[in-house]
Design a protein around this motif. Structure first.
Motif, short mmCIF file in Angstrom:
data_model
loop_
_atom_site.label_atom_id
_atom_site.label_comp_id
_atom_site.label_asym_id
_atom_site.label_seq_id
_atom_site.Cartn_x
_atom_site.Cartn_y
_atom_site.Cartn_z
N LYS A 521 0.83 -1.21 0.00
CA LYS A 521 0.00 0.00 0.00
C LYS A 521 0.87 1.26 0.00
CE LYS A 521 -3.49 2.38 2.81
NZ LYS A 521 -4.25 2.35 4.08
N LEU A 522 1.93 1.25 0.84
CA LEU A 522 2.84 2.39 0.90
C LEU A 522 3.55 2.60 -0.43
CD1 LEU A 522 4.22 4.58 2.64
CD2 LEU A 522 5.92 2.87 3.29
N HIS A 523 3.99 1.51 -1.03
CA HIS A 523 4.67 1.58 -2.32
C HIS A 523 3.77 2.24 -3.36
CE1 HIS A 523 6.45 0.12 -6.11
NE2 HIS A 523 7.59 0.04 -5.43
N SER A 524 2.49 1.87 -3.37
CA SER A 524 1.54 2.43 -4.33
C SER A 524 1.32 3.92 -4.08
CB SER A 524 0.21 1.68 -4.27
OG SER A 524 0.37 0.31 -4.59
N GLU A 525 1.22 4.30 -2.80
CA GLU A 525 1.01 5.71 -2.46
C GLU A 525 2.20 6.56 -2.91
OE1 GLU A 525 0.39 5.61 1.72
OE2 GLU A 525 -1.77 5.27 1.57
N ILE A 526 3.41 6.04 -2.68
CA ILE A 526 4.61 6.78 -3.09
C ILE A 526 4.67 6.88 -4.61
CG2 ILE A 526 7.13 6.78 -3.09
CD1 ILE A 526 6.96 5.32 -0.36
N ARG A 527 4.37 5.76 -5.30
CA ARG A 527 4.40 5.76 -6.77
C ARG A 527 3.44 6.81 -7.33
NH1 ARG A 527 1.81 0.69 -8.58
NH2 ARG A 527 0.00 1.99 -8.08
N ASP A 528 2.22 6.87 -6.76
CA ASP A 528 1.24 7.85 -7.24
C ASP A 528 1.69 9.28 -6.96
OD1 ASP A 528 -0.28 5.72 -8.05
OD2 ASP A 528 -1.67 5.79 -6.34
N LYS A 529 2.27 9.48 -5.78
CA LYS A 529 2.73 10.82 -5.42
C LYS A 529 3.85 11.28 -6.36
CE LYS A 529 1.87 13.14 -2.25
NZ LYS A 529 1.01 14.36 -2.08
N VAL A 530 4.81 10.40 -6.64
CA VAL A 530 5.92 10.76 -7.52
C VAL A 530 5.44 10.98 -8.94
CG1 VAL A 530 8.13 10.00 -8.46
CG2 VAL A 530 7.61 9.60 -6.06
N ARG A 531 4.48 10.16 -9.38
CA ARG A 531 3.94 10.33 -10.74
C ARG A 531 3.25 11.69 -10.87
NH1 ARG A 531 0.05 6.17 -11.41
NH2 ARG A 531 1.65 4.69 -12.04
N SER A 532 2.60 12.14 -9.78
CA SER A 532 1.93 13.44 -9.83
C SER A 532 2.93 14.59 -9.97
CB SER A 532 1.07 13.64 -8.58
OG SER A 532 1.88 13.90 -7.43
N ILE A 533 4.16 14.36 -9.51
CA ILE A 533 5.20 15.39 -9.60
C ILE A 533 5.91 15.33 -10.95
CG2 ILE A 533 7.43 16.13 -8.65
CD1 ILE A 533 5.14 16.82 -6.86
N THR A 534 6.24 14.13 -11.40
CA THR A 534 7.09 13.98 -12.59
C THR A 534 6.30 13.72 -13.87
OG1 THR A 534 7.33 11.58 -12.26
CG2 THR A 534 8.91 13.03 -11.14
#
Length: 577
Positions: A521-534
């Motif tokens: 779950k944490l991995h998915s949250e981080i992935r989505d957050k980074v995708r929103s930035i990059t």
């Protein structure tokens, strides 16, 4: 009768204050020794363990200088010193200067990398500085001796060297343009650079330091900063000597174990008005106090006039958290004094005028990175902190790729010029020529000017460039830090090459959860957050806590993190798909 060593040196004395207006550092210590101010060393709980007036420091330093000369040390020889916070290092550092030698402060062991890692680091710096002797505290004798044997210099503990007989030879007369000491930049991961600083450069910067902060006759300083880093050595040891300020010290390791002891000392030591810290120092104190009550009963921070901030990127959100945590103890937000500097400029390049506090500008991330505006996505902004105005005799310019001088609010490379810019990198003319051009120092940082103030954006070498689009690693790291459970320094972002040869951002994140489903779950949250930035998929790796490497001054080392990750020395947790 009270033991003199348990009486702190006073804040004021009859000796008129002189703001570093000396020809050499030896002249500065000679003058400070005529008064009653000095250094004060405290135990892990912040209780005074030893007072050390400048008069005593000078006597000990002259004794060490005569021992060095009697041991065959000549002007220009390097004297490597493990920089433990205490009278032994202070006396040896100043003694080496009196002897005409060049002291070279080197770091103590840290928790990261272990025994062999420390020996390797020390050996590299010894090979670079080529000292005649390495002096060290007795408790690290085995590691220091091993490093010295690999490099080929003599290794002696401070205690054993102090037991040697003093010589009777005359000490050399230093000149303003002689090299005073070598300072190693903490962030270098390649062949290290020893910054050669002359007496003239040092004293000019220390004068700029004192005038920029508007030192007052009764000012007193508290510091936990390490003496092998420029802010700790120059700002919190050499500056108090040259400007005759009594200073109280807590060892860096003691601060790491009990951060609030720093604030206890500021509260308890009468007249304390000055103290500096990187952002992470304020952050850890705000976090530690969040679970405690009665802040106003434990602390009195109302006299803290200059709360200096520098040495890493200044985080306005962290500063606000500190204000929120300690306002009830009398801390005022206008006490914050942002600054910008680097060892290659001796220390300070810019300092915020006292009383102006933290001032920020919101800047679109596309403008920060120089990338074209993506109209399909909402604008994102980053708060850029005002780092103040150039110190005495310092010029600052922002230049573009072709060397053109940029106008206000235009981002480019930060260059500075002034008497306190370094003489050279020791025995490295090529690197010296790369960063020193016509007297201007290329700092390697990006930023912009506005109405005479400097704003720092980031390190040019840290920029992640993918498909022609630029990304600052700080923007990615700060975004992930907004997720619950993360602290400053838990994330490192850099670019890596995938199997198909494409460059993508990689983000290493300290993970404190052990449940496989929670990790996913944490991995998915981080992935989505980074995708929103990059705007792209990235490599996300969860790694054990305390894995990301730090420089000797506590900064995150992205370059070393990337190297350790690619070599397999940082092993990520497996996350089930």
């Amino acid at each position: 009768m009270m033991d003199r060593t348990l009486t702190p040196t006073p804040n004021t004395c009859a000796l008129p204050r002189r703001f570093s207006d000396f020809a050499t550092f030896c002249d500065a210590l000679d003058y400070a020794a005529q008064g009653s101010r000095g250094l004060n060393f405290h135990d892990p709980r912040g209780n005074l363990a030893r007072s050390y007036p400048y008069s005593e420091l000078r006597n000990d330093a002259l004794g060490m200088a005569r021992r060095l000369v009697a041991s065959g040390i000549k002007p220009g020889d390097r004297i490597a010193l493990i920089a433990e916070t205490g009278p032994e290092f202070a006396a040896m550092f100043c003694g080496a200067i009196y002897a005409g030698a060049w002291p070279v402060p080197l770091p103590l062991p840290t928790s990261f990398g272990g025994k062999e890692g420390y020996i390797d680091q020390l050996t590299v710096q010894l090979n670079s500085s080529d000292p005649t002797v390495l002096l060290f505290p007795a408790e690290i004798a085995a590691m220091a001796s091993e490093a010295a044997s690999r490099q080929g210099c003599e290794a002696v503990s401070y205690e054993d060297f102090a037991a040697r007989e003093e010589g009777s030879q005359e000490l050399p007369e230093p000149q303003p343009d002689d090299i005073c000491y070598l300072q190693y930049s903490s962030g270098s991961t390649r062949f290290p650079h020893g910054v050669a600083v002359t007496h003239r450069s040092l004293l000019n910067n220390l004068r700029g330091h004192s005038t920029g902060m508007k030192l007052e006759p009764s000012d007193r300083c508290v510091s936990w900063l390490p003496w092998y880093h420029d802010m700790g050595l120059v700002g919190c040891l050499l500056s108090p000597i040259a400007n005759q300020v009594s200073t109280d010290y807590l060892k860096t390791d003691d601060f790491a174990r009990r951060p609030l002891a720093w604030l206890d000392m500021i509260s308890r030591n009468e007249g304390t008005t000055l103290s500096y810290s990187p952002t992470f120092g304020y952050d850890i104190c705000a976090r530690r106090i969040s679970s405690q009550s009665s802040v106003s009963e434990r602390f009195d921070l109302s006299r803290w006039r200059i709360a200096g901030n520098g040495a890493d990127m200044i985080r306005p959100d962290v500063m606000q958290s500190f204000v929120n945590a300690f306002a009830d103890a009398g801390f005022r937000s206008d006490a914050f004094l942002p600054s910008y500097g680097l060892a290659e400029a001796t220390l300070a390049v810019t300092i915020m005028p006292p009383g102006e506090g933290i001032r920020v500008e919101l800047v679109e991330e596309e403008r920060l990175s120089g990338s074209p505006r993506d109209l399909s996505r909402p604008a994102r902004y980053r708060a850029i902190v005002n780092c103040g105005k150039p110190v005495l005799d310092m010029d600052v310019e922002i230049r573009g790729k072709n060397g053109e001088v940029k106008a206000d609010h235009q981002i480019g490379k930060v260059l500075c010029r002034g008497p306190s810019v370094m003489h050279s990198y020791f025995r490295d003319p090529e690197s010296t020529a790369e960063c020193l051009v016509d007297g201007w120092l290329d700092t390697g940082d990006m930023g912009y000017m506005a109405d005479g103030y400097l704003f720092i954006v980031g390190r040019a070498k840290d920029m992640i460039i993918i498909n022609g689009k630029n990304h600052w690693p700080q923007d990615i790291e700060w975004a992930v830090e907004q997720l619950p459970g993360f602290h400053q320094g838990d994330i490192a972002a850099f670019s890596v090459e995938t199997e198909n040869g494409e460059e993508v951002p990689a983000v290493l994140v300290h993970c404190r959860v052990s449940d496989p489903e929670e990790r996913l779950k944490l991995h998915s949250e981080i992935r989505d957050k980074v995708r929103s930035i990059t705007g792209m998929n990235c490599v996300i790796e969860l790694i054990p806590p305390r894995t990301l490497p730090r420089t000797s001054s506590g900064k995150l080392s992205r370059a070393k993190a990337k190297k350790l990750y690619l070599s397999g020395e940082i092993e990520p947790f497996k996350v089930a798909a």
